[in-house]
Design an enzyme around this catalytic site. Structure first.
Site, PDB file in Angstrom:
ATOM      1  N   SER A 238      -7.517  -5.534  -6.218  1.00 45.96           N
ATOM      2  CA  SER A 238      -7.758  -5.951  -5.651  1.00 45.96           C
ATOM      3  C   SER A 238      -8.878  -5.807  -6.297  1.00 45.96           C
ATOM      4  O   SER A 238      -9.660  -5.379  -7.129  1.00 45.96           O
ATOM      5  CB  SER A 238      -8.450  -5.548  -3.796  1.00 45.96           C
ATOM      6  OG  SER A 238      -9.283  -4.337  -3.846  1.00 45.96           O
ATOM      7  N   SER A 239     -10.234  -7.063  -6.127  1.00 43.00           N
ATOM      8  CA  SER A 239     -11.526  -7.156  -6.931  1.00 43.00           C
ATOM      9  C   SER A 239     -12.920  -6.035  -6.796  1.00 43.00           C
ATOM     10  O   SER A 239     -12.902  -5.152  -7.016  1.00 43.00           O
ATOM     11  CB  SER A 239     -12.635  -7.989  -5.799  1.00 43.00           C
ATOM     12  OG  SER A 239     -12.085  -8.939  -5.833  1.00 43.00           O
ATOM     13  N   GLU A 240     -11.792  -4.912  -5.288  1.00 43.88           N
ATOM     14  CA  GLU A 240     -12.316  -3.364  -4.872  1.00 43.88           C
ATOM     15  C   GLU A 240     -11.888  -2.474  -6.659  1.00 43.88           C
ATOM     16  O   GLU A 240     -12.041  -1.383  -6.149  1.00 43.88           O
ATOM     17  CB  GLU A 240     -12.196  -3.232  -3.917  1.00 43.88           C
ATOM     18  CG  GLU A 240     -13.343  -4.143  -2.761  1.00 43.88           C
ATOM     19  CD  GLU A 240     -13.315  -5.185  -2.755  1.00 43.88           C
ATOM     20  OE1 GLU A 240     -12.070  -6.021  -2.643  1.00 43.88           O
ATOM     21  OE2 GLU A 240     -13.775  -5.911  -2.299  1.00 43.88           O
TER      22      GLU A 240
ATOM     23  N   ARG B 192       0.578   8.873  -9.896  1.00 46.31           N
ATOM     24  CA  ARG B 192      -0.213   8.035  -9.645  1.00 46.31           C
ATOM     25  C   ARG B 192       0.808   6.734  -9.899  1.00 46.31           C
ATOM     26  O   ARG B 192       1.660   6.263  -9.248  1.00 46.31           O
ATOM     27  CB  ARG B 192      -1.130   7.629  -8.944  1.00 46.31           C
ATOM     28  CG  ARG B 192      -1.832   8.269  -8.096  1.00 46.31           C
ATOM     29  CD  ARG B 192      -3.395   8.403  -8.404  1.00 46.31           C
ATOM     30  NE  ARG B 192      -3.831   6.896  -7.399  1.00 46.31           N
ATOM     31  CZ  ARG B 192      -3.507   6.827  -6.416  1.00 46.31           C
ATOM     32  NH1 ARG B 192      -3.508   7.199  -5.349  1.00 46.31           N
ATOM     33  NH2 ARG B 192      -3.646   5.352  -5.800  1.00 46.31           N
TER      34      ARG B 192
ATOM     35  N   ASN C  72       1.169   3.235  -2.751  1.00 39.74           N
ATOM     36  CA  ASN C  72       2.485   3.720  -3.589  1.00 39.74           C
ATOM     37  C   ASN C  72       1.751   5.235  -4.377  1.00 39.74           C
ATOM     38  O   ASN C  72       2.575   5.856  -4.598  1.00 39.74           O
ATOM     39  CB  ASN C  72       1.984   3.139  -5.167  1.00 39.74           C
ATOM     40  CG  ASN C  72       2.303   1.497  -5.180  1.00 39.74           C
ATOM     41  OD1 ASN C  72       3.237   1.798  -4.173  1.00 39.74           O
ATOM     42  ND2 ASN C  72       1.381   0.974  -6.233  1.00 39.74           N
TER      43      ASN C  72
ATOM     44  N   LEU D 124      -6.904  -5.176   6.737  1.00 46.13           N
ATOM     45  CA  LEU D 124      -6.677  -6.576   5.707  1.00 46.13           C
ATOM     46  C   LEU D 124      -7.634  -6.158   4.414  1.00 46.13           C
ATOM     47  O   LEU D 124      -6.944  -6.821   3.458  1.00 46.13           O
ATOM     48  CB  LEU D 124      -7.099  -7.969   6.430  1.00 46.13           C
ATOM     49  CG  LEU D 124      -6.402  -8.213   7.346  1.00 46.13           C
ATOM     50  CD1 LEU D 124      -6.962 -10.001   7.713  1.00 46.13           C
ATOM     51  CD2 LEU D 124      -4.858  -8.776   6.920  1.00 46.13           C
ATOM     52  N   SER D 125      -8.211  -5.020   4.622  1.00 46.78           N
ATOM     53  CA  SER D 125      -9.028  -4.740   2.989  1.00 46.78           C
ATOM     54  C   SER D 125      -9.635  -6.055   2.365  1.00 46.78           C
ATOM     55  O   SER D 125      -8.624  -6.238   1.344  1.00 46.78           O
ATOM     56  CB  SER D 125      -8.157  -3.955   2.746  1.00 46.78           C
ATOM     57  OG  SER D 125      -7.950  -2.783   3.182  1.00 46.78           O
TER      58      SER D 125
ATOM     59  N   HIS E   4       3.224   3.229  -8.847  1.00 43.92           N
ATOM     60  CA  HIS E   4       2.953   2.305  -9.055  1.00 43.92           C
ATOM     61  C   HIS E   4       3.923   1.801 -10.229  1.00 43.92           C
ATOM     62  O   HIS E   4       4.692   0.815  -9.593  1.00 43.92           O
ATOM     63  CB  HIS E   4       1.538   1.754 -10.008  1.00 43.92           C
ATOM     64  CG  HIS E   4       0.519   2.725  -9.932  1.00 43.92           C
ATOM     65  ND1 HIS E   4       0.247   1.657  -7.605  1.00 43.92           N
ATOM     66  CD2 HIS E   4      -0.509   2.947  -9.540  1.00 43.92           C
ATOM     67  CE1 HIS E   4      -0.764   2.416  -7.820  1.00 43.92           C
ATOM     68  NE2 HIS E   4      -1.237   3.109  -8.385  1.00 43.92           N
TER      69      HIS E   4
ATOM     70  N   LEU F 146      11.577 -20.254  -4.371  1.00 40.65           N
ATOM     71  CA  LEU F 146      10.414 -19.575  -3.901  1.00 40.65           C
ATOM     72  C   LEU F 146       9.027 -20.291  -4.726  1.00 40.65           C
ATOM     73  O   LEU F 146       8.817 -19.753  -6.406  1.00 40.65           O
ATOM     74  CB  LEU F 146      11.283 -18.369  -3.816  1.00 40.65           C
ATOM     75  CG  LEU F 146       9.740 -16.880  -3.714  1.00 40.65           C
ATOM     76  CD1 LEU F 146       9.651 -17.115  -1.820  1.00 40.65           C
ATOM     77  CD2 LEU F 146      10.988 -15.708  -3.293  1.00 40.65           C
TER      78      LEU F 146
ATOM     79  N   ASP G  84       0.720  -1.321   0.572  1.00 40.99           N
ATOM     80  CA  ASP G  84       0.143  -0.160   0.013  1.00 40.99           C
ATOM     81  C   ASP G  84       1.167   1.545   0.261  1.00 40.99           C
ATOM     82  O   ASP G  84       2.060   1.096   0.530  1.00 40.99           O
ATOM     83  CB  ASP G  84      -0.991  -0.132   1.117  1.00 40.99           C
ATOM     84  CG  ASP G  84      -2.058   0.842   1.042  1.00 40.99           C
ATOM     85  OD1 ASP G  84      -2.022   1.712   0.320  1.00 40.99           O
ATOM     86  OD2 ASP G  84      -2.524   1.048   2.306  1.00 40.99           O
TER      87      ASP G  84
HETATM   88  C1  FPP Z   1      -1.521   0.417  -3.299  1.00 41.21           C
HETATM   89  O1  FPP Z   1      -1.669   2.141  -3.822  1.00 41.21           O
HETATM   90  C2  FPP Z   1      -1.328  -0.648  -4.830  1.00 41.21           C
HETATM   91  C3  FPP Z   1      -1.939  -0.913  -5.689  1.00 41.21           C
HETATM   92  C4  FPP Z   1      -3.362  -0.884  -5.161  1.00 41.21           C
HETATM   93  C5  FPP Z   1      -1.978  -2.028  -6.583  1.00 41.21           C
HETATM   94  C6  FPP Z   1       0.088  -2.418  -6.103  1.00 41.21           C
HETATM   95  C7  FPP Z   1       0.286  -2.239  -7.837  1.00 41.21           C
HETATM   96  C8  FPP Z   1       1.707  -3.114  -7.416  1.00 41.21           C
HETATM   97  C9  FPP Z   1       3.075  -2.273  -6.455  1.00 41.21           C
HETATM   98  C10 FPP Z   1       2.508  -2.718  -9.048  1.00 41.21           C
HETATM   99  C11 FPP Z   1       1.457  -3.634  -9.901  1.00 41.21           C
HETATM  100  C12 FPP Z   1       1.902  -4.809  -9.634  1.00 41.21           C
HETATM  101  C13 FPP Z   1       2.705  -6.129 -10.039  1.00 41.21           C
HETATM  102  C14 FPP Z   1       2.835  -8.011 -10.102  1.00 41.21           C
HETATM  103  C15 FPP Z   1       2.567  -5.773 -11.395  1.00 41.21           C
HETATM  104  P1  FPP Z   1      -2.301   2.519  -3.700  1.00 41.21           P
HETATM  105  O2  FPP Z   1      -2.176   3.475  -5.213  1.00 41.21           O
HETATM  106  O3  FPP Z   1      -3.331   2.191  -2.774  1.00 41.21           O
HETATM  107  O4  FPP Z   1      -2.060   3.931  -2.836  1.00 41.21           O
HETATM  108  P2  FPP Z   1      -2.642   5.152  -1.648  1.00 41.21           P
HETATM  109  O5  FPP Z   1      -3.402   4.289  -0.874  1.00 41.21           O
HETATM  110  O6  FPP Z   1      -1.921   5.745  -1.296  1.00 41.21           O
HETATM  111  O7  FPP Z   1      -3.706   5.807  -3.077  1.00 41.21           O
END
Ligand code: FPP
Length: 252
Positions: A71-73, A39, A28, A201-202, A43, A137, A26
């Site tokens: 996630s589904s959401e 944003r 990004n 846990l979302s 990512h 792994l 979480d």
């Molecule tokens: C949460 O950050 C992260 C995600 C919704 C996706 C996580 C994805 C990656 C790390 C990259 C893609 C993965 C792969 C396997 C290619 P957020 O956007 O919810 O951040 P915020 O809560 O600060 O807005």
């Protein structure tokens, strides 16, 4: 400036290393916003953090690493961001699959594949097929995943077995339900890490998390690295796991 006063990173004793670590990656978006970046850049840097953590996981002897990548959401996000996340997954598999395979990583995917674009499904299948015999792994990618949906799907499969006369309803217990989840052969996570300071846990691995230790880390995901993973493992090692009993014991 001297580094002499900097605290040494916490290094876990190898015997304390959990077999299965699951991560909610979480923060990004907040990482990017704090730097005035889009944003999508958060990512992109998140994928770099993921590469670091996969490498660190096999260096530390972790056997299973599960990551929550979509996630589904997450479908409620703007279409452009969904496109960015799908693009990153495509690129991650196309660019990294060969090196994951070389490093002995087995890729497994959990989540709903129905409704995903054909090329994404093909890439997910290719990743699983190519790496199926690897043993160093196991990287479990939760993609289009939601725990409630996974549990509901398992209940549906059991109901179908009853309707088809193949199962007596009395045989439906926790083991039977667990055996119908997406990856029943993978042990429950010992440690679940969530970055960026949120403490929930979302809809991630809610069934499997019954006895997981939860560690919440203030860092945003793009800043997460091997030292942060080692600190989380050191915190895990300080916990006393009782699995509902009285005496501390390990999961295995
Ligand atoms: C949460 O950050 C992260 C995600 C919704 C996706 C996580 C994805 C990656 C790390 C990259 C893609 C993965 C792969 C396997 C290619 P957020 O956007 O919810 O951040 P915020 O809560 O600060 O807005």
């Amino acid at each position: 400036m001297s580094n002499a006063a900097a605290p040494a990173p916490e290094r876990p004793d190898r015997s304390d290393v959990p077999a299965h670590v699951a991560i909610i990656m979480d923060g990004n978006g907040r990482w990017a916003a704090a730097r005035g970046l889009p944003r999508a850049e958060g990512h992109r840097r998140g994928v770099e953090a993921l590469r670091r953590v996969v490498r660190a996981s096999h260096e530390l002897g972790i056997r299973y690493l599960t990551i929550f990548s979509f996630s589904s959401e997450n479908w409620s996000r703007p279409a452009s961001e969904i496109g960015d996340l799908f693009g990153l997954l495509r690129r991650f598999i196309r660019n990294d699959l060969a090196s994951l395979h070389r490093d002995g990583v087995k890729v497994r995917i959990i989540g709903e594949r129905d409704g995903l674009e054909g090329d994404i499904c093909a890439l997910l299948n290719e990743a699983e097929e190519l790496t199926r015999d690897n043993t160093r792994l196991t990287l479990v990618v939760a993609f289009n995943y939601g725990s409630r949906q996974e549990i509901a799907k398992a209940a549906q499969k059991l109901a179908r077995e009853v309707a088809d006369g193949k199962r007596d309803p009395e045989t439906i217990d926790a083991d039977a339900l667990g055996a119908h989840l997406d990856a029943p052969d993978i042990p429950d996570p010992d440690l679940i890490i969530r970055t960026s300071g949120e403490q929930r846990l979302s809809n991630f691995l809610m069934w499997q998390a019954a006895y997981s230790e939860l560690v919440f880390v203030p860092l945003h995901w793009p800043d997460f690295d091997k030292a942060a993973l080692e600190s989380a493992i050191a915190e895990f090692a300080r916990r006393e796991r009782r699995f509902g009993g009285l005496v501390a014991k390990s999961a295995s």
